[in-house]
Design an enzyme around this catalytic site. Structure first.
Site, PDB file in Angstrom:
ATOM      1  CG  HIS A 126      -5.527   8.749  -9.884  1.00  0.00           C
ATOM      2  ND1 HIS A 126      -6.270   9.480  -8.982  1.00  0.00           N
ATOM      3  CD2 HIS A 126      -4.218   9.024  -9.597  1.00  0.00           C
ATOM      4  CE1 HIS A 126      -5.445  10.166  -8.190  1.00  0.00           C
ATOM      5  NE2 HIS A 126      -4.211   9.896  -8.536  1.00  0.00           N
ATOM      6  CG  HIS A 195      -2.919  14.015 -10.539  1.00  0.00           C
ATOM      7  ND1 HIS A 195      -1.635  14.285 -10.140  1.00  0.00           N
ATOM      8  CD2 HIS A 195      -3.332  12.974  -9.774  1.00  0.00           C
ATOM      9  CE1 HIS A 195      -1.288  13.428  -9.191  1.00  0.00           C
ATOM     10  NE2 HIS A 195      -2.300  12.624  -8.943  1.00  0.00           N
ATOM     11  CD  GLU A 332      -4.211  14.607  -6.623  1.00  0.00           C
ATOM     12  OE1 GLU A 332      -4.906  13.607  -6.838  1.00  0.00           O
ATOM     13  OE2 GLU A 332      -3.097  14.538  -6.090  1.00  0.00           O
TER      14      GLU A 332
HETATM   15  C1  GLA Z   1      -2.324  10.855  -6.101  1.00  0.00           C
HETATM   16  C2  GLA Z   1      -2.187   9.788  -5.125  1.00  0.00           C
HETATM   17  C3  GLA Z   1      -0.747   9.527  -4.913  1.00  0.00           C
HETATM   18  C4  GLA Z   1      -0.063   9.199  -6.198  1.00  0.00           C
HETATM   19  C5  GLA Z   1      -0.255  10.280  -7.159  1.00  0.00           C
HETATM   20  C6  GLA Z   1       0.348   9.936  -8.483  1.00  0.00           C
HETATM   21  O1  GLA Z   1      -1.949  12.065  -5.570  1.00  0.00           O
HETATM   22  O2  GLA Z   1      -2.815  10.077  -3.909  1.00  0.00           O
HETATM   23  O3  GLA Z   1      -0.610   8.480  -4.019  1.00  0.00           O
HETATM   24  O4  GLA Z   1      -0.634   8.061  -6.750  1.00  0.00           O
HETATM   25  O5  GLA Z   1      -1.620  10.548  -7.298  1.00  0.00           O
HETATM   26  O6  GLA Z   1       1.593   9.382  -8.382  1.00  0.00           O
END
Ligand code: GLA
Length: 367
Positions: A126, A195, A332
């Site tokens: 991220h 997200h 997402e």
């Molecule tokens: C995304 C990632 C997960 C986790 C979330 C936040 O979905 O794929 O593994 O990191 O973000 O916790």
């Protein structure tokens, strides 16, 4: 007389169908280092959405159930300190510059290798520890919503090129539209997504294991032990990853399956069947108790469906409820994880002179 009333009625109907969503803005405190933060409220008859400039995050979405009763259907906090103090969930945020993972935080562009910070089991996640989710964006009212803008300098979190990003949130009827645009001064990699964690029963109202989900994807991208795609586009047929027919999230989440073990449940990218044709369906979700439905359409090739597996009761949200495992799910919409290292995946490379555009639409309904 009757005719006259009918005319007035038609005019009112026309005006209301042309009515714009109301938009207002208010101060929302400061970050720990003193930056002023704002919150925007965008509302139409059926939907009220609040978005803060901190991380360009969706803070709340109020949507009606089958009896017309509204509830907030996303997880989040009451204030900036809540968001700033949580560096692991990314509640409601725009994640970037590269949402999802880059293996070992390493990629090459035009023969030059870049190393970006590692913040997730030896990989970059991220956009790094000070990614877009933790920046204060500039918010501006636009018709039906708000536009959030951010300039990420050359070298920010190790990525090349000054990246200028605009994300607009608009509410039209029962839909929240998110439009992304990015330009760069040097070749770079970009993967932007939102997200938000949804609980269609309402924020803090138990877990999402009973939510019925449909994902129109024949394939998904299985991962290694550190959640990096192996590069294979594997068929979902005959696996717990087959959501082509609507299935409760909890129906197979604890099956003995190596991939589910790695993610402690679903935390994978699906390869959307409709990709390449403008807006296509990424997922449909339905909460049988409230009757609320959510349809997600996107121009992106993939969707990371994450079932909130890493929520562990250590975070307390807007309504004073601690978020336990599976308190919300994320959809997402995105390019595939680790695309910079997978030449066969759709490209996330952005060059000067190009504009990276995408759109995702979240439509709330009832049945
Ligand atoms: C995304 C990632 C997960 C986790 C979330 C936040 O979905 O794929 O593994 O990191 O973000 O916790």
């Amino acid at each position: 007389m009757k005719f006259k009333y009918a005319m007035v009625g038609a005019a009112v109907l026309l005006m209301s169908s042309l009515a714009q969503a109301g938009v207002s803005k208010a101060p929302w405190g400061k970050t720990a280092d003193g930056k002023a933060v704002e919150i925007f409220t965008v509302s139409d008859a059926d939907l009220t959405v609040r978005i803060t400039t901190f991380g360009a995050r969706v803070v709340s979405i109020e949507a009606p159930d089958k009896n017309g009763k509204k509830a907030d259907v996303v997880l989040g906090y009451d204030n900036v300190a809540g968001y700033e103090g949580d560096t692991s969930t990314y509640f409601g945020a725009i994640v970037g510059r590269y949402g999802n993972r880059i293996a070992k935080g390493t990629f090459s562009i035009d023969g030059k290798t870049y190393h970006v910070p590692l913040n997730n089991h030896g990989n970059a996640l991220h956009g790094g520890p000070a990614g877009f989710s933790s920046k204060v964006w500039t918010g501006k009212e636009i018709p039906d919503g708000v536009e959030m803008s951010l300039v990420s300098p050359d070298g920010d979190m190790g990525f090349p090129g000054t990246l200028t990003v605009h994300v607009s949130y608009t509410v039209v009827g029962k839909s929240l539209h998110i439009k992304y645009a990015a330009t760069t001064t040097k070749p770079t990699v970009v993967n932007l997504t939102n997200h938000s964690y949804f609980n269609l029963a309402g924020d803090g109202k138990g877990n999402i294991l009973g939510t019925v989900l449909m994902i129109p994807a024949d394939r998904y991208t299985p991962v290694d032990a550190t959640q990096i795609p192996t590069g294979v586009l594997a068929p979902v047929a005959g696996t717990p990853f087959d959501f082509r027919k609507p299935t409760a999230i909890g129906a197979r989440i604890n099956d003995a399956n190596e991939q589910l073990k790695i993610g402690s449940g679903y935390d994978h990218n699906w390869v959307l069947n409709g990709s390449g044709n403008g807006l296509h369906v990424a997922a449909e979700a339905y909460d049988p108790a409230s009757g609320r439905t959510l349809t997600v359409r996107t121009t992106q090739p993939g969707v990371q469906f994450y079932a909130g597996n890493f929520l562990d009761g250590t975070k307390t949200g807007k309504f004073g409820v601690t978020y336990q495992k599976n308190a919300g799910f994320c959809l997402e919409t995105q390019h595939f994880p680790d695309s910079p290292n997978e030449p066969k995946f759709p490209s996330t490379l952005l060059k000067p002179g190009e504009v990276m555009l995408s759109e995702t639409v979240f439509t709330f309904g009832v049945k």
